[in-house]
Design an enzyme around this catalytic site. Structure first.
Site, short mmCIF file in Angstrom:
data_model
loop_
_atom_site.label_atom_id
_atom_site.label_comp_id
_atom_site.label_asym_id
_atom_site.label_seq_id
_atom_site.Cartn_x
_atom_site.Cartn_y
_atom_site.Cartn_z
N HIS A 41 0.86 -1.19 0.00
CA HIS A 41 0.00 0.00 0.00
C HIS A 41 0.90 1.24 0.00
O HIS A 41 2.13 1.13 -0.11
CB HIS A 41 -0.96 -0.03 1.19
CG HIS A 41 -0.28 -0.33 2.50
ND1 HIS A 41 0.68 0.50 3.05
CD2 HIS A 41 -0.41 -1.37 3.35
CE1 HIS A 41 1.08 -0.01 4.20
NE2 HIS A 41 0.45 -1.14 4.41
N HIS A 44 4.04 1.21 2.15
CA HIS A 44 5.20 0.52 1.57
C HIS A 44 5.81 1.39 0.47
O HIS A 44 7.03 1.46 0.33
CB HIS A 44 4.78 -0.81 0.94
CG HIS A 44 4.24 -1.81 1.92
ND1 HIS A 44 2.92 -2.19 1.96
CD2 HIS A 44 4.86 -2.51 2.91
CE1 HIS A 44 2.74 -3.09 2.91
NE2 HIS A 44 3.89 -3.30 3.51
N LYS A 156 5.09 2.62 11.95
CA LYS A 156 3.78 2.10 12.38
C LYS A 156 3.98 0.86 13.24
O LYS A 156 3.31 0.66 14.24
CB LYS A 156 2.94 1.77 11.13
CG LYS A 156 1.46 1.78 11.37
CD LYS A 156 0.84 0.45 11.64
CE LYS A 156 0.97 -0.50 10.50
NZ LYS A 156 0.50 -1.86 10.90
N ASP A 157 4.94 0.02 12.84
CA ASP A 157 5.29 -1.17 13.64
C ASP A 157 6.47 -0.78 14.54
O ASP A 157 7.61 -1.23 14.32
CB ASP A 157 5.66 -2.33 12.72
CG ASP A 157 4.47 -2.73 11.84
OD1 ASP A 157 3.50 -3.24 12.38
OD2 ASP A 157 4.53 -2.48 10.63
N SER A 192 -2.34 -0.17 6.65
CA SER A 192 -1.91 -1.52 7.02
C SER A 192 -2.57 -2.49 6.06
O SER A 192 -3.72 -2.28 5.66
CB SER A 192 -2.38 -1.83 8.45
OG SER A 192 -2.36 -3.22 8.69
N SER A 193 -1.85 -3.55 5.71
CA SER A 193 -2.46 -4.56 4.83
C SER A 193 -3.70 -5.16 5.50
O SER A 193 -4.65 -5.58 4.85
CB SER A 193 -1.46 -5.68 4.53
OG SER A 193 -0.30 -5.12 3.96
O1 PAF Z 1 6.54 -5.74 8.67
C1 PAF Z 1 6.46 -6.75 7.95
O2 PAF Z 1 5.82 -6.73 6.88
C2 PAF Z 1 7.13 -8.05 8.38
O3 PAF Z 1 7.07 -8.22 9.76
C3 PAF Z 1 8.59 -8.16 7.88
C4 PAF Z 1 9.48 -7.10 8.48
C5 PAF Z 1 8.63 -8.04 6.36
C6 PAF Z 1 9.17 -9.53 8.27
O4 PAF Z 1 8.43 -10.58 7.71
#
Ligand code: PAF
Length: 290
Positions: A41, A44, A156-157, A192-193
């Protein structure tokens, strides 16, 4: 090697990717890595654009990593759309899209994993035991495959970003981890997906995460230094959304991810995790005590 232009090259093998990157680095090219699980999205896209602006060669990895899903979580249903992802990568300026299959990444049952310390036991780690060990294992593997590079992760994470930065430092991996700002919908919902799982009614209530964080931020900036009071305020805002089930609302140190300073002092990270039906959404923001 000439750095490819136009549509990205797709590469499915570890050996093939390494050969391309070794050649690029021997020509003095800086490599940027954006690890993803696909279903890309605009969040990314901004990571890829950030990598593009700082590197000569940009690799996006797309791999839905089974090690980071617990039994009963959404591994099988995790949204996948490779054609769409390749189009996003092309538009954002990626050079190589690494799309290994499960057999390429884990040709035999994994005997060696990364085991994290206390950073992985709190917040999302408390409700998803083992999740961050799975993330760290695949990220360590991607770092080993790609080699010297800068790697881009979304804020976000935030817990993931903190853990991966710390892992790269603790293990002296030749990777500079770069955190990038969260991208949001106009109403404040972080991209977020997993937003794809929300029903219309849940989607209408989902901006409550951002509102809760802003309410917590206002208290901190007004001088509130009792973390429990800030957390209670965020919890109360989330309880206004009838379809939301709170997992946690936390006011913590951005480095230890715990309330290691009580009263709150200096930089504070506010984080929330909320379930809406099948979707577990997270968000966070940084603030400073006033
Ligand atoms: O954030 C993500 O999409 C995943 O946790 C990652 C960092 C690609 C690891 O699989």
């Amino acid at each position: 090697m000439t750095v490819p232009a136009g549509r990205p090259v797709t590469e499915e093998t570890i050996g093939g990717l390494r050969a391309r990157l070794d050649e690029a680095r021997s020509g003095g090219h800086r490599v940027g890595l954006v690890p993803t699980m696909g279903f890309l999205h605009a969040g990314h896209r901004s990571l890829i654009e950030h990598a593009r602006s700082e590197n000569d060669l940009v690799v996006v990895s797309i791999f839905v990593n089974p090690l980071q899903f617990n039994p009963g979580e959404d591994f099988d249903d995790y949204p996948r759309d490779l054609d769409h992802d390749l189009a996003v990568c092309a538009r954002a300026g990626a050079d190589i899209v690494f799309t290994p299959g499960q057999d390429e990444m884990y040709p035999e049952p994994v005997a060696t994993t990364v085991r994290l310390g206390a950073l992985a036991d709190v917040l999302c780690g408390a409700s998803r035991p083992g999740h961050f060990d799975g993330v760290a294992t695949v990220v360590a593997k991607l770092f080993a495959i790609v080699g010297e590079c800068s790697a881009y992760f979304g804020e976000k994470d935030f817990q993931q970003l903190t853990i991966v930065s710390r892992m790269a430092k603790d293990l002296s991996l030749p990777v500079s981890v770069v955190g990038c700002p969260t991208v949001r919908e106009p109403d404040g919902l972080a991209l977020s997906s997993r937003n794809a799982y929300l029903s219309e009614a849940e989607r209408a209530q989902a901006p409550v995460l951002r509102r809760a964080l802003e309410a917590g931020e206002a208290l901190v900036e007004a001088g509130e230094t009792d973390g429990a009071v800030v957390e209670a305020r965020m919890t109360s805002v989330i309880s206004d959304a009838p379809l939301a089930t709170l997992d946690y609302a936390a006011a913590v140190s951005p480095t230890t991810l715990t309330r290691s300073q009580q009263p709150l002092q200096g930089d504070v990270r506010l984080l929330v995790a909320v379930r809406f039906g099948k979707a577990r959404l997270i968000d966070n923001l940084g603030c400073r005590t006033g």
